[in-house]
Design a protein around this motif. Sequence first.
Motif, PDB file in Angstrom:
ATOM      1  N   ALA A 167      -4.425   5.608   2.422  1.00 46.00           N
ATOM      2  CA  ALA A 167      -4.151   5.100   1.768  1.00 46.00           C
ATOM      3  C   ALA A 167      -4.454   3.145   1.138  1.00 46.00           C
ATOM      4  O   ALA A 167      -6.278   3.679   1.335  1.00 46.00           O
ATOM      5  CB  ALA A 167      -3.721   4.061   3.698  1.00 46.00           C
ATOM      6  N   GLY A 168      -3.892   2.827   0.394  1.00 44.48           N
ATOM      7  CA  GLY A 168      -4.488   1.836  -0.262  1.00 44.48           C
ATOM      8  C   GLY A 168      -3.215   1.755  -1.519  1.00 44.48           C
ATOM      9  O   GLY A 168      -2.420   2.223  -0.914  1.00 44.48           O
ATOM     10  N   PRO A 169      -3.745   0.580  -1.858  1.00 44.89           N
ATOM     11  CA  PRO A 169      -3.286  -0.131  -2.990  1.00 44.89           C
ATOM     12  C   PRO A 169      -2.394   0.999  -4.347  1.00 44.89           C
ATOM     13  O   PRO A 169      -2.021   0.752  -5.313  1.00 44.89           O
ATOM     14  CB  PRO A 169      -3.492  -1.016  -3.636  1.00 44.89           C
ATOM     15  CG  PRO A 169      -4.933  -1.465  -2.666  1.00 44.89           C
ATOM     16  CD  PRO A 169      -5.156  -0.512  -1.898  1.00 44.89           C
ATOM     17  N   SER A 170      -3.691   1.375  -4.335  1.00 49.59           N
ATOM     18  CA  SER A 170      -3.808   2.219  -6.237  1.00 49.59           C
ATOM     19  C   SER A 170      -4.601   3.253  -5.084  1.00 49.59           C
ATOM     20  O   SER A 170      -5.280   4.103  -4.622  1.00 49.59           O
ATOM     21  CB  SER A 170      -3.722   1.435  -7.251  1.00 49.59           C
ATOM     22  OG  SER A 170      -5.952   1.377  -6.841  1.00 49.59           O
ATOM     23  N   ALA A 171      -4.572   4.747  -6.351  1.00 48.31           N
ATOM     24  CA  ALA A 171      -5.513   6.148  -6.663  1.00 48.31           C
ATOM     25  C   ALA A 171      -7.096   5.066  -6.075  1.00 48.31           C
ATOM     26  O   ALA A 171      -8.001   6.530  -6.361  1.00 48.31           O
ATOM     27  CB  ALA A 171      -5.395   7.087  -7.824  1.00 48.31           C
ATOM     28  N   LYS A 172      -7.463   4.375  -6.991  1.00 52.30           N
ATOM     29  CA  LYS A 172      -8.790   4.423  -7.341  1.00 52.30           C
ATOM     30  C   LYS A 172      -9.159   3.482  -6.010  1.00 52.30           C
ATOM     31  O   LYS A 172     -10.690   2.788  -5.492  1.00 52.30           O
ATOM     32  CB  LYS A 172      -9.339   2.775  -8.797  1.00 52.30           C
ATOM     33  CG  LYS A 172      -9.248   3.996  -9.418  1.00 52.30           C
ATOM     34  CD  LYS A 172      -9.168   3.251 -10.888  1.00 52.30           C
ATOM     35  CE  LYS A 172      -9.235   4.293 -12.345  1.00 52.30           C
ATOM     36  NZ  LYS A 172      -9.755   3.505 -13.391  1.00 52.30           N
TER      37      LYS A 172
ATOM     38  N   ILE B 139       0.717  -1.284  -0.091  1.00 49.71           N
ATOM     39  CA  ILE B 139      -0.194   0.182  -0.073  1.00 49.71           C
ATOM     40  C   ILE B 139       0.880   0.759   0.292  1.00 49.71           C
ATOM     41  O   ILE B 139       1.592   1.200   0.373  1.00 49.71           O
ATOM     42  CB  ILE B 139      -0.934   0.305   1.350  1.00 49.71           C
ATOM     43  CG1 ILE B 139      -0.277  -0.144   2.599  1.00 49.71           C
ATOM     44  CG2 ILE B 139      -1.370  -1.305   0.873  1.00 49.71           C
ATOM     45  CD1 ILE B 139      -1.427   0.484   3.384  1.00 49.71           C
ATOM     46  N   ARG B 140       0.509   2.570  -0.334  1.00 55.67           N
ATOM     47  CA  ARG B 140       0.630   3.106  -0.265  1.00 55.67           C
ATOM     48  C   ARG B 140       0.576   4.124   0.813  1.00 55.67           C
ATOM     49  O   ARG B 140      -0.928   4.638   0.597  1.00 55.67           O
ATOM     50  CB  ARG B 140       0.250   4.810  -1.824  1.00 55.67           C
ATOM     51  CG  ARG B 140       0.997   6.034  -2.252  1.00 55.67           C
ATOM     52  CD  ARG B 140       0.653   6.387  -3.335  1.00 55.67           C
ATOM     53  NE  ARG B 140       1.725   7.430  -3.369  1.00 55.67           N
ATOM     54  CZ  ARG B 140       2.196   7.583  -4.702  1.00 55.67           C
ATOM     55  NH1 ARG B 140       2.089   7.150  -5.797  1.00 55.67           N
ATOM     56  NH2 ARG B 140       3.182   8.625  -4.837  1.00 55.67           N
TER      57      ARG B 140
END
Length: 137
Positions: free
Chosen positions: A101-106, A55-56
Motif C-alpha cells: 500500500a502506498g501513494p507510489s512505487a517508491k 493510495i494504491r
Amino acid sequence: MKFLFLYTASVLLSAVAVWASSVTLTEPEPNQVWETGSTVHIKWKVNDPKAAKKIRLQYASGPSQALVINGLIADRVNGSSGSYSWKIPKDLKPKKYVIEAGPSAKDLSFAGRLSTIPLEAVWALKLEFFSPPNVVL
C-alpha cells in the motif's frame, strides 16, 4: 566537532524521512490464511497525510528483495479512510503473498506473508474435521 555531529544527525534524519513510508499497513498480520472468494479487511495508518491522499493497494509474491506484483486490489483509495474491504478473487492462485500500500512505487508499505487457500479446500478441511467418527454397532 559540534558541526560534524549536527551535520551527521541531519543527514541521518533526512535518510530516515526518505526511507519511511507515508502509510503503514496494520492488517493483515503475517502468516494469515485467506480464503479465496471471501471478503477481507486491509487496514493502515497514515504517517504523512500530504503524501498519502490517494493510495494504491496491490498484492505481490516472490523473494523480499524481488517482489513481483501479481495484481491490483484498488487504485486511488482515499488514504485517510484507513481501511478497504477486498473480495479475494475465487481464481487467485494459492501461494504466499504480501499486500502493498502506498501513494507510489517508491513509497510503499508491506504486510504479510499471507497465504490463500481455495474455498473448496477450506470446506473439505472443515468437513473432515467435523465428521463424526465411524461408529460400529
